[in-house]
Enzyme design. Structure first.
Site, PDB file in Angstrom:
ATOM      1  N   ASP A 201       0.920  -1.393  -0.007  1.00 20.19           N
ATOM      2  CA  ASP A 201      -0.005   0.015  -0.120  1.00 20.19           C
ATOM      3  C   ASP A 201       0.672   1.365   0.106  1.00 20.19           C
ATOM      4  O   ASP A 201       1.818   1.140   0.885  1.00 20.19           O
ATOM      5  CB  ASP A 201      -0.879  -0.085   1.246  1.00 20.19           C
ATOM      6  N   GLU A 243       1.059  -0.577  -5.146  1.00 18.44           N
ATOM      7  CA  GLU A 243       0.168   0.522  -5.350  1.00 18.44           C
ATOM      8  C   GLU A 243       0.701   1.859  -5.249  1.00 18.44           C
ATOM      9  O   GLU A 243       1.192   2.300  -4.246  1.00 18.44           O
ATOM     10  CB  GLU A 243      -0.990   0.434  -4.130  1.00 18.44           C
TER      11      GLU A 243
END
Length: 538
Positions: A201, A243
């Site tokens: 993330d 990401e």
């Protein structure tokens, strides 16, 4: 021998565990509930589940605010439940990846509590502190709707702390070797439990340097290569998916020379699919693919139409953003930060033709596709809920109480089931679509099955087919032994396009079974029609 490039052919499915199925009637989806639905996911044909965070958390940001990296949020179950889920998924040929939140923790994490309360604690240096909020002024504020600064004053610590997201999510300090080692230990803990990798993330923001925008810094890449090397040495066959909501040329370095991430989300493709469909013009899609650099042969892009966040419009021009808001989010409640908080079906006005068309592009463009839970049945959204919660409502399993998601009384649900005459569970649910051969669910299942039969979709080359009609996106996906022509009429008007010459080859329509002879010179397309043709020797 196990295929170490499995991710190139895989269809991923993003699961919000809290929203999927409640096994114990407390109003929250949980790991035992997800386990009970593995047969559904296996029948759908997905290869890998991406679990949104299931760690202990105050759940201010749906688990991305982590209070411990080494456990399970009690409302979701236990570590034993997690182990059972991984084992049961693997028994069905389904892999599991989970979120690795490297950039920040919750302010409730013991590390932060110790850091703020004692300037001499070793954990003080786990975070980024300053006596001034004037440092790193070139770094943008990501959550514009809620945060006015990347610095927040902490009364207990008597200093400011740095955060790129919510103030309740202080950033970790990657200039501290102890933090770098700690996060590799976190990865080890979960990989030892048998998971197949991580979706990492918010990775562009790990380091801060004065005079930069504090994104994509060389130090960030150096650390991520260490993480990849560790995974490669100790857990071959597991993957890292990055990401990084950036332009393709800025994401390209995250693949390294095949020694950083295995996969990366292709964020800018997503809004341009919506642009092209509304405009009836392939130009935006063609432009972004033309500006997508080559990546190492061992790497793969990840494509998606929607996910758990807003439909981000960071990677478009200001003019394009305003146009997208006007077209797809005319009401202010539909907008969030620099994006649109809507699901796929309402974005496309619940038009079955355009929903199918968008999915056809998802499954045929370069990259491995990710489905967001509920989009396979055309679930709607609730724009009146706060933040991103409108696209994180309970999965609609049937038309019974609570949409079959939970046996709890409705007031106990973590968020309400959608009540809408168009997309409520009385109309849109799994049970109804399973029983309907012509449903969206069964169409998506068919697309996944066809994709699996043709490795060119996952591993083949991509080339546009010569075509002067800008309303049609026509391209070839090809391997030496598998060649496919895909046609997408992006417009509301019927179109006719020339077929390239194909002497000695018939064109087999994968959906209808019809065969076009070697002499066929033209393809007629209805509005929003898509066709997948396989070239076969005759």
């Amino acid at each position: 021998m196990q295929d170490s490039y499995w991710y190139k052919d895989a269809v991923f499915y993003e699961v919000y565990v809290r929203a999927f199925f409640d096994s114990n009637a407390d109003g929250h989806g949980d790991l035992p509930g997800l386990l009970q639905k593995l047969d559904y996911l296996q029948a759908l044909g997905v290869d890998c589940l991406w679990l949104m965070p299931v760690y202990p958390s105050p759940l201010k940001d749906d688990g991305y605010d982590i209070a411990s990296y080494y456990g399970i949020q009690p409302v979701f179950g236990s570590l034993d439940d997690f182990k059972e889920l991984v084992e049961a998924a693997h028994a069905r040929g389904i892999r599991i990846i989970m979120d690795l939140v490297l950039n920040h923790t919750s302010d409730q994490h013991p590390w932060f509590q110790l850091a703020r309360s004692d300037p001499n604690s070793p954990y003080r240096d786990y975070y980024v502190w300053s006596d001034s909020d004037q440092h790193y002024k070139d770094a943008r504020i990501i959550f514009l709707d809620t945060e006015k600064s990347n610095w927040t004053w902490d009364e207990v610590a008597g200093q400011y702390y740095w955060h790129r997201f919510y103030a309740s999510q202080p950033d970790l300090n990657y200039d501290n070797p102890a933090v770098q080692a700690e996060m590799i230990n976190v990865a080890k803990f979960w990989l030892d439990l048998g998971i197949d990798g991580f979706r990492a993330d918010a990775i562009p923001y790990l380091f801060e340097r004065e005079g930069t925008n504090c994104e994509n810094l060389p130090e960030t890449h150096a650390y991520l290569k260490q993480l990849r090397s560790y995974v490669e040495r100790h857990y071959p066959g597991r993957i890292l998916l990055c990401e990084a909501n950036q332009w393709p040329q800025d994401v390209r370095p995250y693949f390294g020379e095949g020694d950083e991430f295995h996969m990366g989300f292709h964020f800018p493709v997503m809004p341009r699919i919506f642009m092209s469909i509304h405009m009836g013009d392939r130009t935006p899609l063609a432009w972004i693919l033309e500006h997508t650099p080559e990546i190492p042969s061992s790497c793969q892009w990840c494509t998606f139409l929607r996910n758990h966040d807003e439909l981000t419009l960071e990677m478009v021009t200001e003019e394009e953003r305003q146009w997208m808001w006007q077209v797809y989010a005319p009401e202010p409640r539909m907008r969030l930060n620099l994006g649109i908080r809507r699901r796929l079906a309402p974005l496309l006005d619940y038009d079955r033709r355009r929903i199918e068309l968008a999915n056809s592009l998802l499954f045929t463009l370069p990259g491995s596709p990710i489905l967001y839970y509920g989009d396979e049945i055309g679930m709607g959204d609730n724009i009146w809920l706060t933040d991103r919660n409108g696209v994180r409502t309970p999965m609609q399993w049937n038309d019974g109480p609570n949409a079959g998601f939970s046996q709890a009384t409705p007031n106990l649900l973590y968020t309400p089931v959608i009540e809408d005459p168009i997309s409520g569970p009385e109309v849109v649910n799994v049970a109804r679509q399973q029983a309907d051969a012509g449903s969206l669910l069964n169409l998506i299942r068919r697309m996944i099955a066809l994709r699996k039969q043709h490795p060119a979709f996952g591993r083949g080359s991509f080339a546009w087919l010569q075509n002067d009609c800008e309303a049609v996106a026509a391209f070839q996906r090809a391997l030496p032994e598998d060649s496919l022509w895909c046609f997408h009429n992006l417009s509301a008007e019927a179109q006719s396009v020339p077929l390239p010459e194909h002497p000695g080859q018939a064109l087999y329509d994968l959906f209808t079974g019809r065969v076009l002879p070697p002499s066929a010179g033209q393809l007629d397309l209805e509005p929003y029609q898509y066709v997948w043709l396989c070239l076969q020797q005759v």
